[in-house]
Design a protein around this motif. Sequence first.
Motif, PDB file in Angstrom:
ATOM      1  N   ARG A 179       0.823  -1.213   0.000  1.00 34.81           N
ATOM      2  CA  ARG A 179       0.000   0.000   0.000  1.00 34.81           C
ATOM      3  C   ARG A 179       0.854   1.259   0.000  1.00 34.81           C
ATOM      4  O   ARG A 179       0.500   2.267  -0.625  1.00 34.81           O
ATOM      5  CB  ARG A 179      -0.952  -0.019   1.195  1.00 34.81           C
ATOM      6  N   LYS A 180       1.976   1.211   0.696  1.00 30.23           N
ATOM      7  CA  LYS A 180       2.890   2.351   0.675  1.00 30.23           C
ATOM      8  C   LYS A 180       3.448   2.559  -0.724  1.00 30.23           C
ATOM      9  O   LYS A 180       3.631   3.696  -1.167  1.00 30.23           O
ATOM     10  CB  LYS A 180       4.034   2.120   1.677  1.00 30.23           C
ATOM     11  N   ARG A 181       3.729   1.455  -1.411  1.00 28.37           N
ATOM     12  CA  ARG A 181       4.294   1.560  -2.764  1.00 28.37           C
ATOM     13  C   ARG A 181       3.288   2.133  -3.749  1.00 28.37           C
ATOM     14  O   ARG A 181       3.674   2.747  -4.745  1.00 28.37           O
ATOM     15  CB  ARG A 181       4.766   0.183  -3.251  1.00 28.37           C
ATOM     16  N   THR A 182       1.999   1.949  -3.492  1.00 31.44           N
ATOM     17  CA  THR A 182       0.985   2.437  -4.433  1.00 31.44           C
ATOM     18  C   THR A 182       0.498   3.848  -4.096  1.00 31.44           C
ATOM     19  O   THR A 182      -0.327   4.401  -4.818  1.00 31.44           O
ATOM     20  CB  THR A 182      -0.230   1.488  -4.463  1.00 31.44           C
ATOM     21  N   GLU A 183       1.013   4.427  -3.024  1.00 29.29           N
ATOM     22  CA  GLU A 183       0.553   5.759  -2.625  1.00 29.29           C
ATOM     23  C   GLU A 183       0.840   6.823  -3.677  1.00 29.29           C
ATOM     24  O   GLU A 183       0.127   7.826  -3.777  1.00 29.29           O
ATOM     25  CB  GLU A 183       1.198   6.159  -1.294  1.00 29.29           C
ATOM     26  N   SER A 184       1.897   6.633  -4.440  1.00 26.71           N
ATOM     27  CA  SER A 184       2.286   7.642  -5.426  1.00 26.71           C
ATOM     28  C   SER A 184       1.450   7.574  -6.704  1.00 26.71           C
ATOM     29  O   SER A 184       1.540   8.455  -7.556  1.00 26.71           O
ATOM     30  CB  SER A 184       3.769   7.486  -5.789  1.00 26.71           C
ATOM     31  N   LEU A 185       0.620   6.547  -6.843  1.00 21.80           N
ATOM     32  CA  LEU A 185      -0.190   6.394  -8.048  1.00 21.80           C
ATOM     33  C   LEU A 185      -1.379   7.344  -8.037  1.00 21.80           C
ATOM     34  O   LEU A 185      -1.935   7.653  -6.981  1.00 21.80           O
ATOM     35  CB  LEU A 185      -0.698   4.951  -8.172  1.00 21.80           C
ATOM     36  N   LEU A 240       6.890   2.135 -13.753  1.00 21.94           N
ATOM     37  CA  LEU A 240       7.963   3.055 -13.372  1.00 21.94           C
ATOM     38  C   LEU A 240       7.823   3.486 -11.915  1.00 21.94           C
ATOM     39  O   LEU A 240       8.803   3.457 -11.154  1.00 21.94           O
ATOM     40  CB  LEU A 240       7.947   4.283 -14.285  1.00 21.94           C
ATOM     41  N   ARG A 241       6.614   3.854 -11.508  1.00 22.78           N
ATOM     42  CA  ARG A 241       6.386   4.329 -10.143  1.00 22.78           C
ATOM     43  C   ARG A 241       6.591   3.216  -9.114  1.00 22.78           C
ATOM     44  O   ARG A 241       7.108   3.456  -8.018  1.00 22.78           O
ATOM     45  CB  ARG A 241       4.985   4.902 -10.000  1.00 22.78           C
ATOM     46  N   LEU A 242       6.175   2.001  -9.476  1.00 25.86           N
ATOM     47  CA  LEU A 242       6.301   0.878  -8.545  1.00 25.86           C
ATOM     48  C   LEU A 242       7.700   0.263  -8.574  1.00 25.86           C
ATOM     49  O   LEU A 242       8.017  -0.611  -7.770  1.00 25.86           O
ATOM     50  CB  LEU A 242       5.265  -0.208  -8.881  1.00 25.86           C
ATOM     51  N   GLU A 243       8.501   0.696  -9.554  1.00 29.36           N
ATOM     52  CA  GLU A 243       9.866   0.191  -9.726  1.00 29.36           C
ATOM     53  C   GLU A 243       9.872  -1.319  -9.952  1.00 29.36           C
ATOM     54  O   GLU A 243      10.630  -2.065  -9.328  1.00 29.36           O
ATOM     55  CB  GLU A 243      10.743   0.556  -8.511  1.00 29.36           C
ATOM     56  N   VAL A 244       8.996  -1.756 -10.867  1.00 31.95           N
ATOM     57  CA  VAL A 244       8.950  -3.159 -11.264  1.00 31.95           C
ATOM     58  C   VAL A 244       9.160  -3.223 -12.767  1.00 31.95           C
ATOM     59  O   VAL A 244       9.028  -2.215 -13.470  1.00 31.95           O
ATOM     60  CB  VAL A 244       7.611  -3.826 -10.870  1.00 31.95           C
ATOM     61  N   THR A 245       9.460  -4.414 -13.268  1.00 35.03           N
ATOM     62  CA  THR A 245       9.796  -4.541 -14.690  1.00 35.03           C
ATOM     63  C   THR A 245       8.709  -5.167 -15.544  1.00 35.03           C
ATOM     64  O   THR A 245       8.803  -5.140 -16.762  1.00 35.03           O
ATOM     65  CB  THR A 245      11.075  -5.388 -14.864  1.00 35.03           C
ATOM     66  N   ASN A 246       7.674  -5.756 -14.915  1.00 33.59           N
ATOM     67  CA  ASN A 246       6.642  -6.392 -15.730  1.00 33.59           C
ATOM     68  C   ASN A 246       5.306  -6.436 -15.013  1.00 33.59           C
ATOM     69  O   ASN A 246       5.200  -6.116 -13.827  1.00 33.59           O
ATOM     70  CB  ASN A 246       7.074  -7.816 -16.134  1.00 33.59           C
ATOM     71  N   VAL A 291       3.421  -8.965 -14.170  1.00 30.45           N
ATOM     72  CA  VAL A 291       3.244  -9.967 -13.123  1.00 30.45           C
ATOM     73  C   VAL A 291       3.620  -9.378 -11.771  1.00 30.45           C
ATOM     74  O   VAL A 291       2.899  -9.533 -10.778  1.00 30.45           O
ATOM     75  CB  VAL A 291       4.084 -11.228 -13.411  1.00 30.45           C
ATOM     76  N   GLN A 292       4.756  -8.685 -11.721  1.00 29.09           N
ATOM     77  CA  GLN A 292       5.179  -8.063 -10.473  1.00 29.09           C
ATOM     78  C   GLN A 292       4.175  -7.007 -10.024  1.00 29.09           C
ATOM     79  O   GLN A 292       3.872  -6.887  -8.830  1.00 29.09           O
ATOM     80  CB  GLN A 292       6.564  -7.440 -10.653  1.00 29.09           C
ATOM     81  N   ALA A 293       3.653  -6.247 -10.981  1.00 25.73           N
ATOM     82  CA  ALA A 293       2.653  -5.232 -10.657  1.00 25.73           C
ATOM     83  C   ALA A 293       1.375  -5.889 -10.133  1.00 25.73           C
ATOM     84  O   ALA A 293       0.751  -5.393  -9.192  1.00 25.73           O
ATOM     85  CB  ALA A 293       2.343  -4.384 -11.890  1.00 25.73           C
ATOM     86  N   ALA A 294       0.988  -7.006 -10.746  1.00 23.45           N
ATOM     87  CA  ALA A 294      -0.217  -7.718 -10.322  1.00 23.45           C
ATOM     88  C   ALA A 294      -0.074  -8.228  -8.890  1.00 23.45           C
ATOM     89  O   ALA A 294      -1.034  -8.200  -8.105  1.00 23.45           O
ATOM     90  CB  ALA A 294      -0.499  -8.873 -11.266  1.00 23.45           C
ATOM     91  N   ILE A 295       1.115  -8.690  -8.536  1.00 24.24           N
ATOM     92  CA  ILE A 295       1.362  -9.168  -7.182  1.00 24.24           C
ATOM     93  C   ILE A 295       1.196  -8.016  -6.186  1.00 24.24           C
ATOM     94  O   ILE A 295       0.589  -8.176  -5.119  1.00 24.24           O
ATOM     95  CB  ILE A 295       2.764  -9.789  -7.073  1.00 24.24           C
ATOM     96  N   ILE A 296       1.722  -6.843  -6.531  1.00 23.28           N
ATOM     97  CA  ILE A 296       1.570  -5.683  -5.651  1.00 23.28           C
ATOM     98  C   ILE A 296       0.104  -5.307  -5.520  1.00 23.28           C
ATOM     99  O   ILE A 296      -0.376  -4.963  -4.434  1.00 23.28           O
ATOM    100  CB  ILE A 296       2.401  -4.500  -6.182  1.00 23.28           C
ATOM    101  N   ALA A 297      -0.639  -5.380  -6.637  1.00 17.74           N
ATOM    102  CA  ALA A 297      -2.073  -5.069  -6.596  1.00 17.74           C
ATOM    103  C   ALA A 297      -2.795  -6.011  -5.648  1.00 17.74           C
ATOM    104  O   ALA A 297      -3.648  -5.601  -4.855  1.00 17.74           O
ATOM    105  CB  ALA A 297      -2.668  -5.178  -7.997  1.00 17.74           C
ATOM    106  N   TYR A 298      -2.422  -7.278  -5.706  1.00 12.18           N
ATOM    107  CA  TYR A 298      -3.025  -8.299  -4.830  1.00 12.18           C
ATOM    108  C   TYR A 298      -2.667  -8.014  -3.374  1.00 12.18           C
ATOM    109  O   TYR A 298      -3.515  -8.019  -2.481  1.00 12.18           O
ATOM    110  CB  TYR A 298      -2.543  -9.682  -5.243  1.00 12.18           C
ATOM    111  N   GLU A 299      -1.391  -7.753  -3.115  1.00  9.09           N
ATOM    112  CA  GLU A 299      -0.934  -7.518  -1.748  1.00  9.09           C
ATOM    113  C   GLU A 299      -1.549  -6.247  -1.155  1.00  9.09           C
ATOM    114  O   GLU A 299      -1.818  -6.181   0.047  1.00  9.09           O
ATOM    115  CB  GLU A 299       0.596  -7.408  -1.729  1.00  9.09           C
TER     116      GLU A 299
END
Length: 217
Positions: free
Chosen positions: A149-155, A195-201, A203-211
């Motif tokens: 949630r902290k990582r998604t605050e900048s979105l 770019l904001r989440l500092e991930v490369t694909n 799948v990684q973004a989807a995992i953050i969305a889930y978490e």
Amino acid sequence: MIRVLLADDEPMVRAGVRSILATDTGIEVVAEAGDGREAVELALAHRPDVAMLDIRMPRLDGLAAAAELRAVLPDLAVVMLTTFDEREYVARALEVGAGGFLLKAADPRELIIGVRAVAGGAAYLSPRIAHQVIAELNDGRLTRTTTARKRTESLTPREHEVLALIGRGLSNQDIGRELFVSQGTVKAHVSAILLRLEVTNRVQAAIIAYEAGLVTD
């Protein structure tokens, strides 16, 4: 037509995968490689939409080949194909930018589903792999949720919406339909999110969305 590069050091495996993909008239195998180095060379020559790479190959393994390809062909979708489902392989595949991870022992239909998913801008993991990933997410969920949630605050609010749909496995086209925007707009949002989440694909973004609790259905 989805153009596919198939790379595996076992000719019989390549023949089998090629035969399965040939059952879908919307998929064409445009090149085949027997090792990772050849896969990179053929991808640069043929510019396929999807590269399906075996993890264990001579000269250059699939993970290293995927990293090289993603660096020079950022729009190329990569699917890792392997007989192994160890967590280390899955994690490394996601790190190098693979959008799909398929097991050779899985249902043959998964090959087609996986290729179509990553070609459409979505992500796809074999169910057995997905189960492992979810199980790991469930371990220490509270800590992971707080961090995500902290990582998604900048979105922005719109980027939150797009990230949630990425988490549901939707392609750019599907997200565009859901939000009534063009695929170009969706692609721009996805690029900004990565770019904001500092991930490369995705799948990684989807995992953050889930978490982060953005995926509710």
